[in-house]
Design a protein around this motif. Structure first.
Motif, PDB file in Angstrom:
ATOM      1  N   GLY A 131      92.878  29.588  42.741  1.00 16.55           N
ATOM      2  CA  GLY A 131      92.177  28.345  43.036  1.00 16.55           C
ATOM      3  C   GLY A 131      90.923  28.186  42.213  1.00 16.55           C
ATOM      4  N   TRP A 132      90.841  28.896  41.082  1.00 15.69           N
ATOM      5  CA  TRP A 132      89.707  28.777  40.185  1.00 15.69           C
ATOM      6  C   TRP A 132      90.046  27.786  39.088  1.00 15.69           C
ATOM      7  N   LYS A 133      89.007  27.306  38.392  1.00 13.75           N
ATOM      8  CA  LYS A 133      89.245  26.398  37.283  1.00 13.75           C
ATOM      9  C   LYS A 133      90.012  27.112  36.168  1.00 13.75           C
ATOM     10  N   GLN A 134      90.799  26.342  35.433  1.00  8.66           N
ATOM     11  CA  GLN A 134      91.584  26.901  34.331  1.00  8.66           C
ATOM     12  C   GLN A 134      90.679  27.639  33.352  1.00  8.66           C
ATOM     13  N   GLY A 135      91.072  28.833  32.983  1.00  6.95           N
ATOM     14  CA  GLY A 135      90.275  29.652  32.084  1.00  6.95           C
ATOM     15  C   GLY A 135      89.287  30.522  32.819  1.00  6.95           C
ATOM     16  N   GLY A 136      89.260  30.395  34.152  1.00  9.09           N
ATOM     17  CA  GLY A 136      88.374  31.244  34.935  1.00  9.09           C
ATOM     18  C   GLY A 136      86.917  30.869  34.824  1.00  9.09           C
ATOM     19  N   VAL A 137      86.608  29.618  34.455  1.00 12.98           N
ATOM     20  CA  VAL A 137      85.215  29.215  34.330  1.00 12.98           C
ATOM     21  C   VAL A 137      84.557  29.280  35.702  1.00 12.98           C
ATOM     22  N   TRP A 138      83.485  30.000  35.762  1.00 16.91           N
ATOM     23  CA  TRP A 138      82.792  30.291  37.027  1.00 16.91           C
ATOM     24  C   TRP A 138      81.589  29.392  37.178  1.00 16.91           C
ATOM     25  N   THR A 139      81.380  28.881  38.374  1.00  9.47           N
ATOM     26  CA  THR A 139      80.204  28.060  38.645  1.00  9.47           C
ATOM     27  C   THR A 139      79.757  28.312  40.068  1.00  9.47           C
ATOM     28  N   ARG A 140      78.513  28.021  40.367  1.00 12.18           N
ATOM     29  CA  ARG A 140      78.003  28.245  41.708  1.00 12.18           C
ATOM     30  C   ARG A 140      77.939  26.947  42.527  1.00 12.18           C
ATOM     31  N   TYR A 141      78.424  25.847  41.988  1.00 11.20           N
ATOM     32  CA  TYR A 141      78.393  24.622  42.771  1.00 11.20           C
ATOM     33  C   TYR A 141      79.267  24.781  43.990  1.00 11.20           C
ATOM     34  N   PRO A 142      78.708  24.595  45.204  1.00 14.71           N
ATOM     35  CA  PRO A 142      79.476  24.823  46.434  1.00 14.71           C
ATOM     36  C   PRO A 142      80.789  24.062  46.490  1.00 14.71           C
ATOM     37  N   SER A 143      80.815  22.831  45.936  1.00 15.16           N
ATOM     38  CA  SER A 143      82.027  22.022  46.014  1.00 15.16           C
ATOM     39  C   SER A 143      83.148  22.548  45.136  1.00 15.16           C
ATOM     40  N   ALA A 144      82.831  23.477  44.249  1.00 15.09           N
ATOM     41  CA  ALA A 144      83.842  23.980  43.325  1.00 15.09           C
ATOM     42  C   ALA A 144      84.757  25.024  43.968  1.00 15.09           C
ATOM     43  N   PHE A 145      84.359  25.546  45.143  1.00 11.18           N
ATOM     44  CA  PHE A 145      85.139  26.602  45.772  1.00 11.18           C
ATOM     45  C   PHE A 145      85.306  26.336  47.257  1.00 11.18           C
ATOM     46  N   THR A 146      86.260  27.014  47.850  1.00  9.50           N
ATOM     47  CA  THR A 146      86.537  26.874  49.273  1.00  9.50           C
ATOM     48  C   THR A 146      86.001  28.096  49.987  1.00  9.50           C
ATOM     49  N   TRP A 147      85.026  27.889  50.854  1.00 14.40           N
ATOM     50  CA  TRP A 147      84.355  29.009  51.511  1.00 14.40           C
ATOM     51  C   TRP A 147      84.931  29.235  52.909  1.00 14.40           C
ATOM     52  N   SER A 148      86.249  29.342  52.989  1.00  7.02           N
ATOM     53  CA  SER A 148      86.900  29.566  54.280  1.00  7.02           C
ATOM     54  C   SER A 148      88.243  30.249  54.053  1.00  7.02           C
ATOM     55  N   LEU A 149      88.890  30.621  55.148  1.00  4.88           N
ATOM     56  CA  LEU A 149      90.198  31.261  55.066  1.00  4.88           C
ATOM     57  C   LEU A 149      91.299  30.291  54.661  1.00  4.88           C
ATOM     58  N   GLU A 150      90.935  29.007  54.502  1.00  5.62           N
ATOM     59  CA  GLU A 150      91.894  28.023  54.011  1.00  5.62           C
ATOM     60  C   GLU A 150      92.063  28.122  52.498  1.00  5.62           C
ATOM     61  N   ALA A 151      91.227  28.905  51.850  1.00  6.41           N
ATOM     62  CA  ALA A 151      91.295  29.062  50.396  1.00  6.41           C
ATOM     63  C   ALA A 151      92.565  29.807  50.002  1.00  6.41           C
ATOM     64  N   PRO A 152      92.997  29.665  48.742  1.00  2.00           N
ATOM     65  CA  PRO A 152      94.165  30.411  48.273  1.00  2.00           C
ATOM     66  C   PRO A 152      93.946  31.923  48.360  1.00  2.00           C
ATOM     67  N   GLU A 153      95.001  32.656  48.467  1.00  2.00           N
ATOM     68  CA  GLU A 153      94.919  34.113  48.509  1.00  2.00           C
ATOM     69  C   GLU A 153      94.217  34.625  47.256  1.00  2.00           C
ATOM     70  N   GLY A 154      93.276  35.545  47.444  1.00  2.00           N
ATOM     71  CA  GLY A 154      92.552  36.116  46.309  1.00  2.00           C
ATOM     72  C   GLY A 154      91.410  35.258  45.802  1.00  2.00           C
ATOM     73  N   HIS A 155      91.121  34.138  46.455  1.00  2.00           N
ATOM     74  CA  HIS A 155      90.095  33.198  46.001  1.00  2.00           C
ATOM     75  C   HIS A 155      88.707  33.840  45.925  1.00  2.00           C
ATOM     76  N   LEU A 156      88.439  34.757  46.819  1.00  2.00           N
ATOM     77  CA  LEU A 156      87.138  35.425  46.889  1.00  2.00           C
ATOM     78  C   LEU A 156      87.315  36.944  46.882  1.00  2.00           C
ATOM     79  N   PRO A 157      86.315  37.690  46.415  1.00  2.00           N
ATOM     80  CA  PRO A 157      85.027  37.246  45.876  1.00  2.00           C
ATOM     81  C   PRO A 157      85.157  36.730  44.450  1.00  2.00           C
ATOM     82  N   LEU A 158      84.168  35.951  44.034  1.00  2.00           N
ATOM     83  CA  LEU A 158      84.169  35.384  42.688  1.00  2.00           C
ATOM     84  C   LEU A 158      83.676  36.407  41.673  1.00  2.00           C
TER      85      LEU A 158
END
Length: 240
Positions: free
Chosen positions: A188-215
């Protein structure tokens, strides 16, 4: 002869709890919704069950029960937090780091805070230079003690129903035959693995895709994440 309405049998709360803990991972998934729906009945039974579980293992069933227990601010939750002020799961650090705040954040499902603390710990483990610059070089990863990466991974696995953690990311990468370009969308990360800290860019719950966290910071390519997921301490956890 007329037949009456179907008879429904409700499993007692203690029986459901025992069944959940004794089940294999696949069976637990099927029981998960029942356990969550009957949390109010189960909560008084959880402290005694937690005392019987192995705090040195990485069984996510324990993490789930703890999250159900502390979800309400009542005497049950307060007594548990007081007894396990640093968290129930036994984790150690060769670098002398305190993983208590991280465990508390994960217990409360405060995943954004937990992710921030994990990044902070990785910088601390990488050394003073990483702390000062604010990020880790891939070359600083191999010297990190295995026990610390194992502790971080166990914390994420236990308090995410087995969905998050470095070992989960390793398994996903292996299932894709090491194809990094296919891993990003799976996480569930952006293509190429571009990392950002904008809260809206990631899902901070168990609804996120498997392996979504930690960044893992991918602004400089995959070398840091490759070094981290290739670390012997984490590789051993997946191979065990």
């Amino acid at each position: 002869m007329l037949s009456g309405p179907p008879v429904t049998t409700t499993v007692r709360a203690d029986q459901l709890l025992e069944r959940f803990l004794a089940a294999n991972p696949r069976q637990r998934r099927s029981l998960l919704s029942q356990v969550q729906q009957r949390a109010a009945e189960l909560r008084p039974l959880i402290p005694e069950q937690i005392d019987r579980l192995d705090a040195t293992a990485d069984d996510w069933a324990a993490g789930l029960l703890i999250q159900l227990l502390v979800a309400e601010d009542d005497s049950l939750s307060q007594a548990f937090r007081q007894r396990y002020s640093d968290g129930w799961l036994a984790v150690t650090s060769a670098a002398g780091l305190d993983y208590g705040p991280l465990q508390q954040a994960l217990m409360d499902q405060a995943f954004e805070e937990a992710d921030r603390l994990t990044s902070e710990h990785l910088r601390q483990l990488a050394g003073e230079a990483a702390v000062k610059r604010g990020y880790v070089y891939y070359s600083e990863v191999p010297p990190i003690a295995s026990v610390d990466l194992e502790s971080l991974d166990r914390l994420w696995v236990v308090y995410s129903q087995g969905r998050f953690g470095f070992s989960v990311q390793i398994r996903l990468l292996r299932s894709l035959n090491g194809r990094w370009e296919q891993l990003w969308p799976r996480l569930g990360w952006k293509q190429g693995g571009v990392w950002t800290r904008y809260p809206s860019a990631f899902t901070w719950s168990l609804e996120a895709p498997e392996g979504h966290l930690p960044l893992v910071n991918q602004l400089r390519g995959v070398r840091l994440m490759d070094a981290l997921l290739s670390h012997p301490g984490l590789q051993q956890r997946v191979s065990a």
